[in-house]
Scaffold this active site. Structure first.
Site, mmCIF file in Angstrom:
data_model
loop_
_atom_site.group_PDB
_atom_site.id
_atom_site.type_symbol
_atom_site.label_atom_id
_atom_site.label_comp_id
_atom_site.label_asym_id
_atom_site.label_seq_id
_atom_site.Cartn_x
_atom_site.Cartn_y
_atom_site.Cartn_z
ATOM 1 N N ASP A 110 35.531 50.035 43.460
ATOM 2 C CA ASP A 110 34.860 48.757 43.692
ATOM 3 C C ASP A 110 34.779 47.960 42.386
ATOM 4 O OD1 ASP A 110 33.123 47.364 45.981
ATOM 5 O OD2 ASP A 110 31.939 47.240 44.139
ATOM 6 N N ARG A 111 33.601 47.506 41.952
ATOM 7 C CA ARG A 111 33.512 46.705 40.721
ATOM 8 C C ARG A 111 34.028 47.494 39.525
ATOM 9 N NH1 ARG A 111 33.424 41.946 42.756
ATOM 10 N NH2 ARG A 111 32.657 41.016 40.817
ATOM 11 N N ARG A 114 37.593 47.060 39.164
ATOM 12 C CA ARG A 114 37.964 45.760 38.588
ATOM 13 C C ARG A 114 37.880 45.801 37.060
ATOM 14 N NH1 ARG A 114 38.942 43.085 42.791
ATOM 15 N NH2 ARG A 114 37.936 43.755 44.728
ATOM 16 N N HIS A 155 29.510 38.447 50.682
ATOM 17 C CA HIS A 155 28.686 38.605 49.486
ATOM 18 C C HIS A 155 29.396 38.098 48.234
ATOM 19 C CE1 HIS A 155 31.226 42.150 49.449
ATOM 20 N NE2 HIS A 155 30.881 42.393 48.209
ATOM 21 N N TRP A 156 30.727 38.041 48.249
ATOM 22 C CA TRP A 156 31.449 37.502 47.093
ATOM 23 C C TRP A 156 31.031 36.059 46.820
ATOM 24 C CZ3 TRP A 156 36.560 38.788 44.680
ATOM 25 C CH2 TRP A 156 36.735 40.167 44.586
ATOM 26 N N TYR A 219 29.146 39.093 39.974
ATOM 27 C CA TYR A 219 29.915 38.358 40.984
ATOM 28 C C TYR A 219 30.186 36.916 40.559
ATOM 29 C CZ TYR A 219 30.057 42.135 44.306
ATOM 30 O OH TYR A 219 30.348 43.330 44.918
ATOM 31 N N HIS A 280 34.778 52.404 52.891
ATOM 32 C CA HIS A 280 34.902 51.892 51.523
ATOM 33 C C HIS A 280 34.545 52.931 50.473
ATOM 34 C CE1 HIS A 280 34.803 49.100 48.202
ATOM 35 N NE2 HIS A 280 33.494 49.196 48.046
#
Length: 302
Positions: A110-111, A114, A155-156, A219, A280
């Site tokens: 997830d984050r 990134r 949510h993005w 975000y 996820h």
């Protein structure tokens, strides 16, 4: 937050000083260094079912992202600079240096994934191998934001709204929001896949208004600076040069936008990948399959 050291048998706790604040990590095992990074709305605890298995082969460092969990919260600015994936990656490189690891393997979910692929693009000489779990590049998500996908990852856009709009709304019932988010992204659509102690850890972290602000800043950076950093790379034809593994949930978020491996081939020179029978949260929903895939990839000769 509860310590939960019993979820990480054989691991010690480290507070690692960096120029941007301390990073909290659990460290265990012997062998080549492997850094594990979590995502939203979680903490390092999400790796608890996988990290001990990886520690049989590697020295595993399970870190809280800057601002998340027990890591310090760098003060943000109008450009959300400390929470760009570029800045987070630099801070985690510094943390790994403090532990004596200039060169290491990296896996992120997830984050955290990134941060991981940004680190691979900006500082590829630091990495031996890279694994990303259930994401596509940030640029690709925004470019593919059709009606169906916008509803799935609303949510993005919501968390990227100017402060304090999302912070104030989330403060209305943070416990409900974090549990609803966790449940909605699982294959079963509920919390049954999670250890209740882990859920409580995530809940307590999310209950902190300052931590929620950090997540929103994360975000916001994703909607602006991170997107632009990705855009520059993709337009220049820059690719991740290190061997890369992409794993995604067969019922996860990444596959609902595109075929993940096809997308990652645009971004990486040497990438392999496969779906995991999961939603996820691969490390918690399918820990054995996830650990096996990671061990196989990180153990193989380059």
């Amino acid at each position: 937050m509860p310590d939960l050291a019993d979820l990480f048998p054989g691991f010690g706790s480290e507070w690692i000083n960096t120029s941007s604040g301390r990073i909290f990590a659990r460290v265990g095992g012997d062998g080549p260094p492997l850094l594990l990074l979590h995502g939203f709305p979680q903490t390092h605890v999400m790796w608890h079912r996988v990290a001990p298995k990886l520690a049989e082969r590697f020295k595993v460092i399970v870190a809280d992202l800057p601002g998340y969990g027990w890591s310090d919260m760098p003060e943000s600015d109008e450009q959300h600079t400390p929470y760009t994936k570029r800045a987070m990656a630099k801070q985690l490189i510094e943390a790994m240096e403090q532990l004596g690891h200039v060169h290491f393997a990296l896996a992120g979910h997830d984050r955290g994934a990134r941060v991981s692929y940004r680190l691979a693009l900006d500082s590829p000489g630091r990495l031996s191998k890279l694994a990303v779990l259930d994401i596509l590049p940030t640029y690709e998500y925004w470019q593919r934001m059709n009606r169906a996908y916008a509803l799935k990852i609303y949510h993005w856009s919501f968390l990227a709204q100017p402060a304090p709009l999302p912070e104030n709304l989330l403060g209305g019932d943070p416990d409900f929001y974090v549990k609803a988010k966790l449940a909605s992204w699982t294959r079963a659509g509920d919390l049954s896949a999670f250890d209740p102690r882990a859920v409580e850890h995530y809940r307590i972290a999310f209950a902190d208004p300052m931590r929620r602000h950090v997540m929103c800043e994360d975000y916001r950076a994703g909607a602006y600076a991170d997107f632009e950093h990705d855009k520059i790379d993709v337009e220049a034809g820059n690719k991740i040069p290190v061997p890369m593994l992409a794993l995604w949930g067969a019922s996860g978020i990444a596959q609902s936008a595109a075929t993940p491996l096809d997308v990652w081939r645009k971004w990486a020179s040497d990438v392999q990948g496969a779906p995991i029978e999961s939603g996820h949260f691969l490390p918690e929903e399918a820990p054995d399959q996830t650990a096996e895939a990671l061990v196989r990839f990180f153990s193989a000769a380059p």
